[in-house]
Write a protein that holds these residues in place. Structure first.
Motif, PDB file in Angstrom:
ATOM      1  N   UNK A 249       0.859  -1.180   0.000  1.00  0.00           N
ATOM      2  CA  UNK A 249       0.000   0.000   0.000  1.00  0.00           C
ATOM      3  C   UNK A 249       0.901   1.238   0.000  1.00  0.00           C
ATOM      4  N   UNK A 250       0.599   2.204  -0.834  1.00  0.00           N
ATOM      5  CA  UNK A 250       1.427   3.416  -0.895  1.00  0.00           C
ATOM      6  C   UNK A 250       1.100   4.329   0.280  1.00  0.00           C
ATOM      7  N   UNK A 251       2.094   4.615   1.113  1.00  0.00           N
ATOM      8  CA  UNK A 251       1.881   5.494   2.263  1.00  0.00           C
ATOM      9  C   UNK A 251       2.588   6.831   2.098  1.00  0.00           C
ATOM     10  N   UNK A 252       3.437   6.938   1.054  1.00  0.00           N
ATOM     11  CA  UNK A 252       4.130   8.207   0.854  1.00  0.00           C
ATOM     12  C   UNK A 252       4.483   8.339  -0.621  1.00  0.00           C
ATOM     13  N   UNK A 253       3.908   9.335  -1.256  1.00  0.00           N
ATOM     14  CA  UNK A 253       4.190   9.573  -2.675  1.00  0.00           C
ATOM     15  C   UNK A 253       5.652   9.976  -2.832  1.00  0.00           C
ATOM     16  N   UNK A 254       6.325   9.350  -3.822  1.00  0.00           N
ATOM     17  CA  UNK A 254       7.755   9.577  -4.065  1.00  0.00           C
ATOM     18  C   UNK A 254       8.589   9.299  -2.805  1.00  0.00           C
ATOM     19  N   UNK A 255       8.165   8.292  -2.057  1.00  0.00           N
ATOM     20  CA  UNK A 255       8.864   7.962  -0.823  1.00  0.00           C
ATOM     21  C   UNK A 255      10.016   6.994  -1.043  1.00  0.00           C
ATOM     22  N   UNK A 256      10.433   6.333   0.029  1.00  0.00           N
ATOM     23  CA  UNK A 256      11.540   5.387  -0.033  1.00  0.00           C
ATOM     24  C   UNK A 256      11.235   4.269  -1.019  1.00  0.00           C
ATOM     25  N   UNK A 257      12.285   3.781  -1.661  1.00  0.00           N
ATOM     26  CA  UNK A 257      12.123   2.684  -2.613  1.00  0.00           C
ATOM     27  C   UNK A 257      11.931   1.378  -1.851  1.00  0.00           C
ATOM     28  N   UNK A 258      10.859   0.686  -2.162  1.00  0.00           N
ATOM     29  CA  UNK A 258      10.558  -0.597  -1.528  1.00  0.00           C
ATOM     30  C   UNK A 258      11.334  -1.717  -2.221  1.00  0.00           C
ATOM     31  N   UNK A 259      11.419  -2.866  -1.568  1.00  0.00           N
ATOM     32  CA  UNK A 259      12.079  -4.023  -2.170  1.00  0.00           C
ATOM     33  C   UNK A 259      11.377  -4.480  -3.442  1.00  0.00           C
ATOM     34  N   UNK A 260      10.077  -4.170  -3.545  1.00  0.00           N
ATOM     35  CA  UNK A 260       9.341  -4.575  -4.743  1.00  0.00           C
ATOM     36  C   UNK A 260       9.683  -3.691  -5.938  1.00  0.00           C
ATOM     37  N   UNK A 261      10.353  -2.553  -5.695  1.00  0.00           N
ATOM     38  CA  UNK A 261      10.745  -1.640  -6.759  1.00  0.00           C
ATOM     39  C   UNK A 261       9.923  -0.371  -6.813  1.00  0.00           C
ATOM     40  N   UNK A 262       8.765  -0.362  -6.152  1.00  0.00           N
ATOM     41  CA  UNK A 262       7.902   0.827  -6.179  1.00  0.00           C
ATOM     42  C   UNK A 262       8.300   1.795  -5.064  1.00  0.00           C
ATOM     43  N   UNK A 263       8.037   3.089  -5.237  1.00  0.00           N
ATOM     44  CA  UNK A 263       8.352   4.055  -4.172  1.00  0.00           C
ATOM     45  C   UNK A 263       7.203   4.177  -3.179  1.00  0.00           C
ATOM     46  N   UNK A 264       7.550   4.380  -1.899  1.00  0.00           N
ATOM     47  CA  UNK A 264       6.566   4.780  -0.899  1.00  0.00           C
ATOM     48  C   UNK A 264       5.695   3.693  -0.320  1.00  0.00           C
ATOM     49  N   UNK A 265       6.042   2.399  -0.493  1.00  0.00           N
ATOM     50  CA  UNK A 265       5.220   1.320   0.079  1.00  0.00           C
ATOM     51  C   UNK A 265       5.325   1.321   1.604  1.00  0.00           C
ATOM     52  N   UNK A 266       4.281   0.841   2.252  1.00  0.00           N
ATOM     53  CA  UNK A 266       4.308   0.694   3.712  1.00  0.00           C
ATOM     54  C   UNK A 266       5.504  -0.149   4.149  1.00  0.00           C
ATOM     55  N   UNK A 267       5.804  -1.208   3.401  1.00  0.00           N
ATOM     56  CA  UNK A 267       6.911  -2.095   3.753  1.00  0.00           C
ATOM     57  C   UNK A 267       8.248  -1.359   3.781  1.00  0.00           C
ATOM     58  N   UNK A 268       8.383  -0.299   2.996  1.00  0.00           N
ATOM     59  CA  UNK A 268       9.624   0.468   2.971  1.00  0.00           C
ATOM     60  C   UNK A 268       9.815   1.278   4.247  1.00  0.00           C
ATOM     61  N   UNK A 269       8.764   1.364   5.082  1.00  0.00           N
ATOM     62  CA  UNK A 269       8.849   2.117   6.334  1.00  0.00           C
ATOM     63  C   UNK A 269       8.581   1.246   7.564  1.00  0.00           C
TER      64      UNK A 269
END
Length: 429
Positions: A249-269
């Motif tokens: 789930x995206x929690x931050x637009x243009x946020x940290x890069x997640x392991x899945x490759x997308x930016x701003x995922x909850x998992x990245x935080x």
């Protein structure tokens, strides 16, 4: 022969056996007298089904209880040694394999540690096959009594007619991995032993709903908080749970890069891997050469030291921020699904535990709509670090119950003629 509702006599028998087995399993020991109201079956049907299950070795006597003025009533239970299951947890730090009896008592276990570079599909399949062989030997198991092997994996599981279970695990680099076919290719198990492969968050959810903190709830979300995060949704419409990729789930637009490759995922935080990475980036010093579980233990010790010692301000700030992200992520689950309970499991969730929970609850209430937030409870799961493995073992057990306690019959060319099969279906129970 099918009735007006399309159900055959065989279907009715199977349903009656399923009802009795499940009530004995979850609520037993019970007497025949108690099984009637518990299952909705007549006393005659209960007697017939119980006799059949005892003859099959699935049910046994378990003492007696006094009745009101009559003879003592014999108590019945599901025979623990009448079947066995294997549960496998393909985690992100290890592969764990456990052998259970029908009462889910652990008989043997095997573990294989993993490194972040150790997610090669052939390697994982080899670890599972070796672990299965090891627990069968250690538990002196009879493969003929094995109901199946359940496997919990990270990622989306697709069940295909030609390749069996296929895993799409983007965060571990698995793209349409035919895991079931890999396991069968060099398996030492009999061909008739089934594999049940599903998302690890779903198997965790299954375990908590059957035996843990989810018992009695009709609507619940069970969260797996480990290296990454995931969730299992359980509702009356999705009785056995459905894995949802909540961690992406995206929690931050243009946020940290997640392991899945997308930016701003909850998992990245909120995942343990990113939590430790953020501590390191901010100047923290996780111990070198250790696994994530050991590093997270060190981070907690730094943030919450013994009285009289100053806490590490960086570790404390990262943990507090993680609690807010996790609470905000839970608020989305609350708003979307309005569950009665949210349960947090997984090795990182259990480590953070009660120290972390008040802040997570506070942030979830802040970000969620007031009405559904007032109705939900947020607690830790009760089954500990083996919950995914237990849930994986439940997969073949649930199928066994649904089949009325009958194992799949091996395919044979010498099938009964149609007229003979029809007569057998019509025979009285």
């Amino acid at each position: 022969m099918a009735g007006r509702n399309g159900r055959t006599v065989r279907d009715l028998r199977r349903g009656n056996r399923t009802a009795v087995l499940q009530r004995l399993y979850f609520d037993g020991p019970l007497s025949r007298f108690e099984l009637g109201p518990a299952t909705g079956l007549s006393s005659g049907s209960v007697s017939n089904v119980v006799a059949d299950l005892i003859a099959d070795g699935l049910v046994e006597e378990a003492g007696s209880v006094d009745s009101d003025g009559g003879r003592p009533r014999t108590l019945l239970r599901v025979a623990p040694h009448s079947g066995q299951m294997i549960g496998v947890d393909v985690g992100e730090t290890r592969v764990r394999v456990e052998l259970f009896d029908l009462a889910l008592t652990e008989l043997a276990r095997a573990e294989r540690p993993l490194t972040p570079q150790g997610y090669d599909a052939d390697l994982i399949a080899g670890h599972i096959r070796d672990g299965v062989a090891e627990v069968l030997t250690a538990g002196q198991a009879d493969p003929g009594r094995l109901l199946g092997v359940g496997v919990g994996v990270p990622g989306i599981v697709e069940h295909t007619p030609d390749r069996g279970a296929v895993v799409h695990g983007q965060t571990i680099g698995w793209d349409a991995v035919p895991l079931e076919r890999l396991l069968r290719s060099a398996s030492r198990l009999p061909d008739g032993v089934p594999y049940f492969i599903d998302n690890g968050a779903k198997t965790l959810g299954q375990a908590e709903m059957w035996f843990g903190a989810g018992r009695g709830a009709r609507n619940a979300v069970v969260v797996l908080f480990g290296s990454g995060v995931g969730a299992c949704l359980v509702t009356p419409e999705v009785e056995h749970g459905r894995a949802v990729e909540w961690g992406h789930l995206t929690v931050r637009v243009r946020g940290r890069r997640c392991r899945c490759g997308a930016p701003g995922c909850l998992e990245a935080y909120a995942g343990a891997e990113s939590l430790l990475a953020r501590w390191r980036e901010e100047g923290g010093r996780p111990p070198q050469g250790t696994d994530e579980e050991t590093a997270l233990t060190a981070m907690l010790a730094a943030a919450y030291p013994p009285e009289g010692t100053a806490p590490d301000p960086v570790a404390l700030a990262v943990l507090e921020e993680t609690a807010e992200y996790l609470g905000a992520g839970l608020s989305d689950l609350i708003n979307l699904f309005q569950p009665e309970r949210i349960l947090i499991g997984g090795w990182a969730g259990l480590q953070l535990g009660t120290r972390f929970l008040p802040a997570v609850r506070r942030h979830a209430a802040t970000y969620a709509l007031r009405h559904p937030a007032d109705k939900v409870t947020i607690d830790l799961g009760r089954l500990g670090p083996d919950a995914v493995t237990v849930g994986a073992a439940i997969l073949p057990l649930a199928e066994f119950f649904a089949a009325g306690g009958r194992r799949p019959e091996p395919a044979t060319e010498n099938r009964l003629p149609a007229w003979r099969a029809a007569l057998e279906e019509r025979a009285p129970h």
